[in-house]
Design a protein around this motif. Structure first.
Motif, mmCIF file in Angstrom:
data_model
loop_
_atom_site.group_PDB
_atom_site.id
_atom_site.type_symbol
_atom_site.label_atom_id
_atom_site.label_comp_id
_atom_site.label_asym_id
_atom_site.label_seq_id
_atom_site.Cartn_x
_atom_site.Cartn_y
_atom_site.Cartn_z
ATOM 1 N N ASN A 1 26.028 95.584 -27.751
ATOM 2 C CA ASN A 1 26.252 94.207 -28.189
ATOM 3 C C ASN A 1 26.698 93.306 -27.050
ATOM 4 O OD1 ASN A 1 26.070 93.643 -31.350
ATOM 5 N ND2 ASN A 1 26.596 95.786 -31.037
ATOM 6 N N SER B 1 34.101 98.974 -23.767
ATOM 7 C CA SER B 1 33.163 100.075 -24.018
ATOM 8 C C SER B 1 33.490 101.277 -23.140
ATOM 9 C CB SER B 1 31.717 99.614 -23.793
ATOM 10 O OG SER B 1 31.423 99.385 -22.430
ATOM 11 N N TYR C 1 41.349 93.770 -33.015
ATOM 12 C CA TYR C 1 41.569 93.057 -31.759
ATOM 13 C C TYR C 1 42.702 92.056 -31.980
ATOM 14 C CZ TYR C 1 37.191 95.158 -30.353
ATOM 15 O OH TYR C 1 36.218 96.050 -30.052
ATOM 16 N N GLU D 1 27.853 101.215 -29.044
ATOM 17 C CA GLU D 1 27.486 100.021 -29.810
ATOM 18 C C GLU D 1 28.114 98.774 -29.201
ATOM 19 O OE1 GLU D 1 25.571 97.981 -33.106
ATOM 20 O OE2 GLU D 1 25.218 99.780 -31.893
ATOM 21 N N THR D 2 29.335 98.905 -28.712
ATOM 22 C CA THR D 2 30.005 97.775 -28.065
ATOM 23 C C THR D 2 29.262 97.378 -26.800
ATOM 24 O OG1 THR D 2 32.146 98.467 -28.955
ATOM 25 C CG2 THR D 2 32.190 96.954 -27.085
ATOM 26 N N TYR D 3 28.854 98.374 -26.011
ATOM 27 C CA TYR D 3 28.080 98.066 -24.801
ATOM 28 C C TYR D 3 26.762 97.381 -25.168
ATOM 29 C CZ TYR D 3 25.326 98.284 -20.628
ATOM 30 O OH TYR D 3 24.545 97.911 -19.577
ATOM 31 N N ILE E 1 34.046 100.831 -36.774
ATOM 32 C CA ILE E 1 33.961 99.550 -36.071
ATOM 33 C C ILE E 1 34.692 98.461 -36.854
ATOM 34 C CG2 ILE E 1 32.368 97.692 -35.389
ATOM 35 C CD1 ILE E 1 30.390 99.873 -34.531
ATOM 36 N N MET F 1 33.985 93.017 -23.444
ATOM 37 C CA MET F 1 33.297 94.049 -24.226
ATOM 38 C C MET F 1 32.830 95.197 -23.335
ATOM 39 S SD MET F 1 31.012 91.799 -26.890
ATOM 40 C CE MET F 1 30.460 93.186 -27.892
ATOM 41 N N ILE G 1 34.482 88.701 -29.862
ATOM 42 C CA ILE G 1 34.088 90.114 -29.877
ATOM 43 C C ILE G 1 34.047 90.631 -31.305
ATOM 44 C CG2 ILE G 1 34.701 92.434 -29.096
ATOM 45 C CD1 ILE G 1 36.058 91.101 -26.672
ATOM 46 N N GLU G 2 35.084 90.299 -32.079
ATOM 47 C CA GLU G 2 35.084 90.656 -33.506
ATOM 48 C C GLU G 2 33.867 90.049 -34.200
ATOM 49 O OE1 GLU G 2 39.260 91.372 -35.580
ATOM 50 O OE2 GLU G 2 39.150 89.380 -34.692
ATOM 51 N N LEU H 1 30.543 91.983 -33.129
ATOM 52 C CA LEU H 1 30.452 93.315 -33.739
ATOM 53 C C LEU H 1 30.374 93.227 -35.258
ATOM 54 C CD1 LEU H 1 32.932 95.289 -31.472
ATOM 55 C CD2 LEU H 1 30.436 95.499 -31.540
#
Length: 327
Positions: free
Chosen positions: A75, A116, A22, A71-73, A17, A112, A33-34, A37
């Motif tokens: 968050n 995902s 990005y 994990e992206t979903y 991750i 995000m 987003i960065e 995460l």
């Protein structure tokens, strides 16, 4: 077959991750987003996915994209939850809508979600794409359904324990369960094993959420990491409160309703009064019994998965740690 430690699973997913770049423009879309995460967290869902995969195969680096996707979903849901709740902080840092603005939070969250799905299908073996995306899509939709039920419950005092269990199953358990099932599918598990691992995740997810309900009232704040009683002060519909509403009567019922309807109050006084009611009618014992039943059912389901018993130790120990259990 190589067996990893939970620390190694965490290191793998954190490193992956951390190196997701990005670099696209516009910057104001991708920087949040960065940021999200990069806030950290326990990475429970991707670790569970890797652990389920490791029941069958040991090249866990081959599914890091899918682990990062889950994990992206997750968050993404937190980002939008914070916006809906108008929360100021997430992991002691400003939330996206506070650091940037509400429109950015909406659009970056939407991005995000799309990312995902891209990561979930990235390098996914063709023979598993259908099952993986079906499992992921079903869970993603159910999480939204659970969030709507949770919002609906805010204005109701007649929520039943069964309704609450259905809501937390959708909002919390299904994503944990899907993480496990996707890991198992990618590992080449049979349909029966994949479904058993999913059911194991459902029971553990329910137990985790009920434990959170319990700890918010009865934990040592120094150990829990936050002040207790927040759910009581906000009238949050938890298993504890719903059980109390179902079981109180007479003066105790009237006192509980008084505190639920009070517009102004001293937080410490309300927490003590409601906790006393819980104690008088045995709410903590009822909640702990439910937690223990779900936890034990989960372990019994895991026992049925058709791999060597020692291979399941990682999952037993990891879920045991999450539940503050020693095995």
């Amino acid at each position: 077959m190589k067996q990893y430690q939970d620390k190694q699973f965490l290191e793998q997913i954190q490193n992956y991750i951390g190196h997701l770049a990005y670099t696209h423009e516009p910057e104001d879309l991708y920087k949040p987003i960065e940021y999200v995460l990069g806030l950290g967290g326990k990475r429970i869902r991707p670790i569970l996915m890797l652990m389920a995969y490791n029941l069958y195969k040991d090249d866990i680096e081959s599914i890091l994209s899918q682990a990062a996707a889950i994990e992206t979903y997750h968050n993404f849901t937190l980002l939008h939850d914070d916006l809906m709740d108008n929360a100021d902080l997430r992991r002691n840092r400003p939330t996206v809508h506070k650091k940037w603005n509400e429109n950015t939070a909406i659009l970056s969250g939407d991005t995000m979600l799309i990312l995902s799905y891209q990561m979930m299908i990235n390098s996914c073996p063709s023979e598993y794409v259908g099952k993986v995306m079906e499992t992921f899509g079903k869970a993603a939709l159910e999480v939204c359904e659970g969030q709507q039920w949770d919002m609906d419950f805010e204005t109701r005092l007649d929520v039943s324990a069964d309704e609450y269990m259905k809501m937390i199953c959708l909002k919390t358990s299904v994503l944990l369960a899907a993480s496990l099932k996707i890991g198992a599918i990618l590992g080449g598990a049979s349909c029966e094993d994949a479904n058993l691992i999913y059911d194991f995740g459902i029971r553990m997810g329910l137990a985790f959420q009920l434990q959170d309900d319990y700890l918010d009232v009865y934990a040592d704040p120094n150990v829990f990491g936050k002040n207790i009683g927040g759910d009581i002060c906000s009238n949050k519909k938890t298993y504890m409160l719903i059980t109390a509403l179902e079981k109180t009567e007479g003066n105790e019922k009237n006192e509980l309703l008084y505190w639920l309807n009070a517009k102004t109050f001293d937080p410490a006084e309300k927490i003590k009064a409601v906790t006393d009611i819980y104690n008088n009618i045995g709410v903590p014992e009822i909640c702990l019994k439910k937690i223990n039943t779900l936890y034990d059912e989960g372990l019994e389901i895991l026992d049925k998965v058709s791999v060597a018993d020692y291979l399941k130790d990682n999952l037993r120990k990891f879920t045991g740690k999450l539940m503050n259990r020693s095995l």
